[in-house]
Design a protein around this motif. Sequence first.
Motif, PDB file in Angstrom:
ATOM      1  N   GLN A 179      13.529 -47.000  40.227  1.00 15.95           N
ATOM      2  CA  GLN A 179      12.190 -46.678  39.739  1.00 15.95           C
ATOM      3  C   GLN A 179      11.572 -45.538  40.546  1.00 15.95           C
ATOM      4  O   GLN A 179      10.943 -44.638  39.981  1.00 15.95           O
ATOM      5  CB  GLN A 179      11.282 -47.915  39.778  1.00 15.95           C
ATOM      6  CG  GLN A 179      11.623 -48.954  38.734  1.00 15.95           C
ATOM      7  CD  GLN A 179      11.472 -48.413  37.322  1.00 15.95           C
ATOM      8  OE1 GLN A 179      10.536 -47.690  37.004  1.00 15.95           O
ATOM      9  NE2 GLN A 179      12.417 -48.753  36.469  1.00 15.95           N
ATOM     10  N   LEU A 180      11.731 -45.579  41.862  1.00 10.84           N
ATOM     11  CA  LEU A 180      11.216 -44.483  42.694  1.00 10.84           C
ATOM     12  C   LEU A 180      11.876 -43.159  42.333  1.00 10.84           C
ATOM     13  O   LEU A 180      11.217 -42.121  42.266  1.00 10.84           O
ATOM     14  CB  LEU A 180      11.431 -44.791  44.176  1.00 10.84           C
ATOM     15  CG  LEU A 180      10.465 -45.770  44.801  1.00 10.84           C
ATOM     16  CD1 LEU A 180      10.928 -46.126  46.214  1.00 10.84           C
ATOM     17  CD2 LEU A 180       9.057 -45.183  44.851  1.00 10.84           C
ATOM     18  N   GLU A 186      16.639 -56.514  43.219  1.00 11.25           N
ATOM     19  CA  GLU A 186      15.287 -55.986  43.429  1.00 11.25           C
ATOM     20  C   GLU A 186      15.337 -54.645  44.171  1.00 11.25           C
ATOM     21  O   GLU A 186      14.654 -53.697  43.793  1.00 11.25           O
ATOM     22  CB  GLU A 186      14.450 -56.995  44.213  1.00 11.25           C
ATOM     23  CG  GLU A 186      13.017 -56.563  44.374  1.00 11.25           C
ATOM     24  CD  GLU A 186      12.174 -57.604  45.080  1.00 11.25           C
ATOM     25  OE1 GLU A 186      11.007 -57.281  45.354  1.00 11.25           O
ATOM     26  OE2 GLU A 186      12.652 -58.718  45.358  1.00 11.25           O
ATOM     27  N   GLU A 198      16.702 -51.952  41.716  1.00  7.30           N
ATOM     28  CA  GLU A 198      15.723 -51.589  40.679  1.00  7.30           C
ATOM     29  C   GLU A 198      14.557 -50.791  41.263  1.00  7.30           C
ATOM     30  O   GLU A 198      14.104 -49.815  40.667  1.00  7.30           O
ATOM     31  CB  GLU A 198      15.225 -52.833  39.950  1.00  7.30           C
ATOM     32  CG  GLU A 198      14.348 -52.536  38.760  1.00  7.30           C
ATOM     33  CD  GLU A 198      15.001 -51.633  37.716  1.00  7.30           C
ATOM     34  OE1 GLU A 198      14.262 -50.865  37.081  1.00  7.30           O
ATOM     35  OE2 GLU A 198      16.234 -51.673  37.545  1.00  7.30           O
ATOM     36  N   ASN A 199      14.061 -51.190  42.430  1.00 12.13           N
ATOM     37  CA  ASN A 199      12.961 -50.454  43.052  1.00 12.13           C
ATOM     38  C   ASN A 199      13.370 -49.035  43.420  1.00 12.13           C
ATOM     39  O   ASN A 199      12.607 -48.087  43.226  1.00 12.13           O
ATOM     40  CB  ASN A 199      12.443 -51.195  44.285  1.00 12.13           C
ATOM     41  CG  ASN A 199      11.670 -52.436  43.927  1.00 12.13           C
ATOM     42  OD1 ASN A 199      11.161 -52.581  42.821  1.00 12.13           O
ATOM     43  ND2 ASN A 199      11.572 -53.361  44.864  1.00 12.13           N
TER      44      ASN A 199
END
Length: 70
Positions: free
Chosen positions: A54-55, A47, A50-51
């Motif tokens: 994405q940012l 998590e 992936e976060n």
Amino acid sequence: MTTDRATLSHLRHELHTPLNHIIGYSEMLLESVAEGSIVGLEPGLRELHENARQLMLRARARRARSICAA
């Protein structure tokens, strides 16, 4: 370049390095999870990784749009 654009540009630059570190470190830890040397952290690490990715992608996309609009 307006003051607002300069500020946003600086902010994106300031986020870029820490995000790269988070992405790299989480990849290293995920490799340790895959090898079995770390147990129980995989969901949280995935998590986090992936976060951060994405940012970074959003920051790059926004930068590209601002360059095209200039």
